[in-house]
Design a protein around this motif. Structure first.
Motif, mmCIF file in Angstrom:
data_model
loop_
_atom_site.group_PDB
_atom_site.id
_atom_site.type_symbol
_atom_site.label_atom_id
_atom_site.label_comp_id
_atom_site.label_asym_id
_atom_site.label_seq_id
_atom_site.Cartn_x
_atom_site.Cartn_y
_atom_site.Cartn_z
ATOM 1 N N GLN A 116 21.486 31.165 53.907
ATOM 2 C CA GLN A 116 20.703 31.402 52.697
ATOM 3 C C GLN A 116 19.213 31.190 52.900
ATOM 4 O O GLN A 116 18.388 31.945 52.363
ATOM 5 N N LYS A 117 18.834 30.200 53.705
ATOM 6 C CA LYS A 117 17.432 29.789 53.780
ATOM 7 C C LYS A 117 16.815 29.835 55.178
ATOM 8 O O LYS A 117 15.590 29.705 55.297
ATOM 9 N N GLY A 212 19.173 33.179 48.642
ATOM 10 C CA GLY A 212 20.598 33.080 48.369
ATOM 11 C C GLY A 212 21.338 34.191 49.109
ATOM 12 O O GLY A 212 20.780 35.256 49.379
ATOM 13 N N TRP A 213 22.602 33.912 49.447
ATOM 14 C CA TRP A 213 23.378 34.920 50.185
ATOM 15 C C TRP A 213 23.832 36.017 49.233
ATOM 16 O O TRP A 213 24.200 35.747 48.079
#
Length: 398
Positions: A116-117, A212-213
């Motif tokens: 995600q990050k 976010g995924w």
């Protein structure tokens, strides 16, 4: 893609045998060590650990910057998650050198925060994969690269860890793999996710605003559709301590000095030469069977002239000084009676038996009687056994 920061040359060195645990070149958005986006825990961690000169507030990634900046960074291959407290052993690192794309599709898991990050691109010229034969007993290394010679951009994830009792930060990464494309299916069922250089897909993957995924990010993880070049290379690449530019040279290439075929190439040319010589000999033998082959002696420098005493005024050789006859086939000699005899052979006769013995014509002593230049009954010079010649009459009667 723009680069705001890059590592020193000594931090990343070029190698032709890159192994897990080595430091490779990673391209990522210039975000804090905890990654893009943020939350209360992220802000607190950033405030506590990040010190900015001049008293300015730390960059937490929560703001929406007008321009996203990127950097190249040296990182160790084999991801170590940020929650790790002690330096893991080599076996544990080997289990995190790759991350499967189907694992990222699942919620949770060890890759959840990173996907995600902390997304990145791993830059490389190509990659090795081993083709297994004979039930895995034999492994043949293959090198794969882009056919257009551009650098490969592998999709990856990165992280930063700080072990207990240490202030040093360790940056590590993993390479994401997916199903092999049709071109490499013979080699392995998996391959790295390769993103096209300067493409929208690459920009989307690195965009720190996407914290976010999503299905869009997951859809980028697919087999490469471009043209690749894959070929066998030296087995010496299998030893971690080895390093040579020859490792990415095809085994079958003429540039590969270690190729056994190139080693024996000179012998092959010699064999071809022998075959040509054999063919020439066979052709000569055929000519000799059909007729006599005559070759002029290259060192023969005598001239001929018309002599009234010769039979039918046939051309006779003009006597040359002894020095000029040094390189001729047969030199001046005296006959058995001590008379001076001029050499008459002007050609070398090949392919005849030793039984065909020639006679030589001595010079006329007295009188003007016309005499045969080929058979006068006088005794000629003795002929050595094995002399491959024939009577001169046989030559002119053909």
């Amino acid at each position: 893609m723009p680069v705001e920061d890059a590592p020193e040359d000594e931090d990343v060195r070029q190698t032709y045998n890159f192994a897990p645990g080595n430091h490779g070149l990673v391209y990522r958005a210039n975000v804090p060590d905890w990654g893009a986006g943020g939350g209360q825990n992220d802000r607190a961690e950033a405030t506590a650990n990040e010190e900015i000169e001049g008293g300015e507030s730390p960059v937490t990634g929560l703001e929406d910057p007008k321009e996203t900046k990127y950097k190249l960074q040296a990182m160790k291959w084999g991801l170590v998650p940020f929650w790790t407290k002690r330096n893991p052993d080599y076996g544990s690192v080997m289990r995190t050198i790759n991350a499967r794309d189907d694992s990222l599709a699942q919620s949770g898991g060890m890759w959840n925060t990173m996907k995600q990050k902390k997304r990145c691109i791993v830059v490389a010229q190509g990659f090795y994969e081993w083709l297994k034969k004979n039930g895995g007993k034999e492994k043949i290394p293959h090198f794969t690269k882009r056919k257009d010679e551009q650098l490969m951009c592998f999709a990856g994830l990165w992280d930063c860890v700080q072990y207990e009792g240490s202030e040093e930060k360790h940056y590590t990464y993993t390479i994401i793999t997916t199903d092999s494309n049709q071109q490499l299916s013979f080699l392995h069922d998996r391959m790295p996710v390769i993103l096209e250089n300067s493409s929208d897909a690459l920009r989307t993957w690195l965009d720190p605003k996407r914290s976010g995924w999503s299905k869009e990010l997951q859809s980028l993880l697919k087999p490469f559709s471009g043209q690749l070049e894959c070929y066998p290379v030296s087995k010496n690449v299998g030893k971690v301590g080895n390093n040579s530019p020859a490792f990415i040279v095809p085994v079958a290439s003429s540039e590969n000095k270690n190729n056994i075929a190139n080693f024996f190439s000179s012998a092959k040319h010699e064999a071809i030469g022998k075959e040509e010589k054999k063919a020439i000999k066979e052709e000569e033998a055929e000519v000799l069977q059909k007729g006599t082959k005559v070759e002029n002696d290259q060192q023969e420098n005598r001239k001929t002239g018309d002599q009234p005493r010769s039979e039918d005024n046939a051309p006779m050789p003009i006597p040359s000084p002894p020095s000029a006859m040094a390189g001729s086939k047969r030199a001046h000699a005296d006959d058995a009676d001590g008379n001076d005899v001029s050499p008459i052979k002007a050609a070398k006769i090949e392919g005849l038996g030793a039984s065909d013995k020639p006679t030589e014509l001595p010079e006329k002593k007295t009188g003007n009687k016309t005499r045969s230049g080929t058979g006068n009954g006088t005794k000629g010079s003795p002929v050595k056994s094995g002399d491959r010649s024939q009577r001169i009459t046989n030559f002119f009667n053909k």
